[in-house]
Design an enzyme around this catalytic site. Structure first.
Site, PDB file in Angstrom:
ATOM      1  N   LYS A  73       0.815  -1.221   0.000  1.00 33.47           N
ATOM      2  CA  LYS A  73       0.000   0.000   0.000  1.00 33.47           C
ATOM      3  C   LYS A  73       0.848   1.271   0.000  1.00 33.47           C
ATOM      4  O   LYS A  73       0.542   2.231  -0.694  1.00 33.47           O
ATOM      5  CB  LYS A  73      -0.924   0.000   1.214  1.00 33.47           C
ATOM      6  CG  LYS A  73      -2.112  -0.939   1.084  1.00 33.47           C
ATOM      7  CD  LYS A  73      -3.030  -0.788   2.268  1.00 33.47           C
ATOM      8  CE  LYS A  73      -4.292  -1.579   2.102  1.00 33.47           C
ATOM      9  NZ  LYS A  73      -5.208  -1.429   3.224  1.00 33.47           N
ATOM     10  N   ASP A 109     -10.150   3.015   1.881  1.00 33.26           N
ATOM     11  CA  ASP A 109     -10.325   2.442   3.227  1.00 33.26           C
ATOM     12  C   ASP A 109     -11.055   3.397   4.179  1.00 33.26           C
ATOM     13  O   ASP A 109     -11.973   2.986   4.895  1.00 33.26           O
ATOM     14  CB  ASP A 109      -8.958   2.086   3.839  1.00 33.26           C
ATOM     15  CG  ASP A 109      -8.401   0.778   3.286  1.00 33.26           C
ATOM     16  OD1 ASP A 109      -9.192  -0.054   2.815  1.00 33.26           O
ATOM     17  OD2 ASP A 109      -7.168   0.598   3.338  1.00 33.26           O
TER      18      ASP A 109
HETATM   19  P1  NAP Z   1      -0.467  -3.144  10.932  1.00 35.80           P
HETATM   20  O1  NAP Z   1      -0.142  -2.041  10.004  1.00 35.80           O
HETATM   21  O2  NAP Z   1       0.480  -4.276  11.090  1.00 35.80           O
HETATM   22  O3  NAP Z   1      -0.726  -2.480  12.383  1.00 35.80           O
HETATM   23  C1  NAP Z   1      -0.961  -3.299  13.506  1.00 35.80           C
HETATM   24  C2  NAP Z   1      -1.273  -2.422  14.704  1.00 35.80           C
HETATM   25  O4  NAP Z   1      -1.574  -3.295  15.810  1.00 35.80           O
HETATM   26  C3  NAP Z   1      -0.115  -1.539  15.149  1.00 35.80           C
HETATM   27  O5  NAP Z   1      -0.619  -0.336  15.657  1.00 35.80           O
HETATM   28  C4  NAP Z   1       0.516  -2.368  16.270  1.00 35.80           C
HETATM   29  O6  NAP Z   1       1.230  -1.614  17.223  1.00 35.80           O
HETATM   30  C5  NAP Z   1      -0.713  -2.954  16.909  1.00 35.80           C
HETATM   31  N1  NAP Z   1      -0.413  -4.168  17.660  1.00 35.80           N
HETATM   32  C6  NAP Z   1      -0.055  -5.375  17.155  1.00 35.80           C
HETATM   33  N2  NAP Z   1       0.153  -6.244  18.181  1.00 35.80           N
HETATM   34  C7  NAP Z   1      -0.062  -5.554  19.327  1.00 35.80           C
HETATM   35  C8  NAP Z   1       0.002  -5.915  20.708  1.00 35.80           C
HETATM   36  N3  NAP Z   1       0.320  -7.143  21.103  1.00 35.80           N
HETATM   37  N4  NAP Z   1      -0.301  -4.964  21.624  1.00 35.80           N
HETATM   38  C9  NAP Z   1      -0.652  -3.705  21.240  1.00 35.80           C
HETATM   39  N5  NAP Z   1      -0.722  -3.316  19.929  1.00 35.80           N
HETATM   40  C10 NAP Z   1      -0.430  -4.232  19.006  1.00 35.80           C
HETATM   41  O7  NAP Z   1      -1.851  -3.825  10.569  1.00 35.80           O
HETATM   42  P2  NAP Z   1      -3.119  -3.131   9.829  1.00 35.80           P
HETATM   43  O8  NAP Z   1      -2.962  -3.279   8.371  1.00 35.80           O
HETATM   44  O9  NAP Z   1      -3.326  -1.782  10.404  1.00 35.80           O
HETATM   45  O10 NAP Z   1      -4.284  -4.131  10.274  1.00 35.80           O
HETATM   46  C11 NAP Z   1      -4.765  -4.145  11.607  1.00 35.80           C
HETATM   47  C12 NAP Z   1      -6.057  -4.958  11.667  1.00 35.80           C
HETATM   48  O11 NAP Z   1      -7.039  -4.294  10.877  1.00 35.80           O
HETATM   49  C13 NAP Z   1      -5.928  -6.364  11.083  1.00 35.80           C
HETATM   50  O12 NAP Z   1      -6.660  -7.238  11.906  1.00 35.80           O
HETATM   51  C14 NAP Z   1      -6.567  -6.254   9.714  1.00 35.80           C
HETATM   52  O13 NAP Z   1      -7.151  -7.477   9.294  1.00 35.80           O
HETATM   53  C15 NAP Z   1      -7.646  -5.209   9.980  1.00 35.80           C
HETATM   54  N6  NAP Z   1      -8.048  -4.461   8.775  1.00 35.80           N
HETATM   55  C16 NAP Z   1      -9.353  -4.497   8.414  1.00 35.80           C
HETATM   56  C17 NAP Z   1      -9.785  -3.789   7.310  1.00 35.80           C
HETATM   57  C18 NAP Z   1     -11.234  -3.849   6.902  1.00 35.80           C
HETATM   58  O14 NAP Z   1     -11.550  -3.506   5.755  1.00 35.80           O
HETATM   59  N7  NAP Z   1     -12.125  -4.218   7.786  1.00 35.80           N
HETATM   60  C19 NAP Z   1      -8.882  -3.020   6.566  1.00 35.80           C
HETATM   61  C20 NAP Z   1      -7.540  -2.980   6.968  1.00 35.80           C
HETATM   62  C21 NAP Z   1      -7.132  -3.723   8.080  1.00 35.80           C
HETATM   63  P3  NAP Z   1       2.791  -1.241  16.988  1.00 35.80           P
HETATM   64  O15 NAP Z   1       2.793  -0.084  16.044  1.00 35.80           O
HETATM   65  O16 NAP Z   1       3.293  -0.928  18.328  1.00 35.80           O
HETATM   66  O17 NAP Z   1       3.440  -2.468  16.376  1.00 35.80           O
END
Ligand code: NAP
Length: 292
Positions: A73, A109
């Site tokens: 992305k 998004d």
């Molecule tokens: P990402 O860029 O990898 O970000 C993950 C986030 O989660 C970061 O802020 C990370 O914190 C935090 N995190 C991970 N493990 C953690 C823990 N143990 N304790 C506290 N914080 C933690 O992932 P993303 O793309 O944003 O996706 C996140 C979620 O959104 C996923 O489940 C994905 O499937 C969902 N999503 C859904 C849609 C939809 O259309 N519904 C669209 C996009 C994403 P740090 O920065 O500290 O690592």
């Protein structure tokens, strides 16, 4: 699902790595079929670092466009000939249209998230909002809540606070503020909050991470809403506890579908009646879950 193909059928796809788990082909092919549009939507693995090579392949093979997921992305941004306002604001592209050899980058998004909120009767306008996480999902959700969502203020709480600070340092500075992710901070920020949006991976199917503490739910005012961008499971532990606390809840399925609706409008340059296709897509996803 069965897809009818003709020599004239135009190609679309989702790229990513990993990508085989993606629900986008099922969602998009269901909508294309329902709307009688002569396109097919495929799934294409493109390894990290290969986005530029993919763009040349896609144009050469006559793709009309594609969606992008992890890890592309952000890397697509400098490769576009033109970007829409949201792609520029979030620094990420999730939809690319290829027209006359040019690449047009969009990000649907944030709009998808707001449309899902609206469809569920949840309004962020004038509210104090707490966004949990500062990754890819939060980068779209938090600014959109501020901008088109007209939230009064958006607090972005993240384990790595520097990432929250970077997210809040953009064009909407002043209405967005970073915070850490400790239980004390979450409880303090939850006070007077009308909406909480979980944009972390915590509670997602296939991962082990879970909130260490849910007491911030108790600090929320009655009538607040709790949303999760996670859609598998349909009800995360966070949403279950929020529901039991009597709060309004919403999972990430609506966001997933609405961002696809807006992407399809870009690909086909045709208005799509999201409300009409929503039940068809939900049914297709439900059936796929029962018969994987
Ligand atoms: P990402 O860029 O990898 O970000 C993950 C986030 O989660 C970061 O802020 C990370 O914190 C935090 N995190 C991970 N493990 C953690 C823990 N143990 N304790 C506290 N914080 C933690 O992932 P993303 O793309 O944003 O996706 C996140 C979620 O959104 C996923 O489940 C994905 O499937 C969902 N999503 C859904 C849609 C939809 O259309 N519904 C669209 C996009 C994403 P740090 O920065 O500290 O690592």
């Amino acid at each position: 699902m069965k897809v009818q193909l003709y020599n004239t059928t135009k190609k679309l796809c989702v790229i990513g790595d990993p990508v085989l788990h993606s629900k986008s082909p099922l969602i998009q092919n269901t909508m294309l079929q329902a709307l009688g549009l002569d396109y097919v939507y495929l799934c294409q693995k493109v390894p990290r670092g290969c986005a530029a090579e993919w763009l040349r392949c896609a144009a050469f093979s006559g793709y009309a466009g594609f969606n992008a997921t992890m890890p592309h992305k952000e890397g697509l941004v400098p490769l576009m000939d033109e970007l829409d306002e949201d792609a520029r604001l979030y620094g990420a592209v999730n939809t690319v249209c290829i027209r006359d050899g040019k690449y047009y980058g969009f990000n649907t998004d944030g709009r998808g998230f707001l449309a899902a909120l609206q469809a569920a009767g949840i309004s962020p306008a004038g509210e104090k909002v707490l966004v949990l996480g500062a990754g890819g999902a939060a980068k779209a959700v938090a600014p959109k809540l501020c901008q088109a969502g007209e939230a009064r203020s958006v607090f972005v709480a993240n384990r790595t606070v520097e990432k929250a600070a970077a997210l809040c340092a953009g064009a909407l500075e002043g209405r967005m503020a970073p915070a850490d992710f400790t239980p004390d901070t979450l409880c303090r920020l939850a006070e007077g909050c009308g909406l909480v949006v979980n944009c972390t991976n915590l509670g997602m199917e296939g991962t082990r991470g879970q909130f260490a503490d849910f007491s911030f739910l108790e600090a929320l005012p009655d009538g607040a809403a709790v949303c999760d961008v996670i859609y598998a499971p349909a009800e995360t532990e966070l949403l279950r506890r929020a529901r039991e606390r009597g709060l309004r809840t919403l999972n990430g399925l609506g966001m997933l579908i609405w961002q696809a609706v807006f992407a399809l409008e870009h690909f086909t340059q045709t208005p799509v009646d999201g409300k009409a296709v929503l039940p068809l897509v939900e049914a297709a996803l439900g059936e796929a879950r029962l018969n994987p």
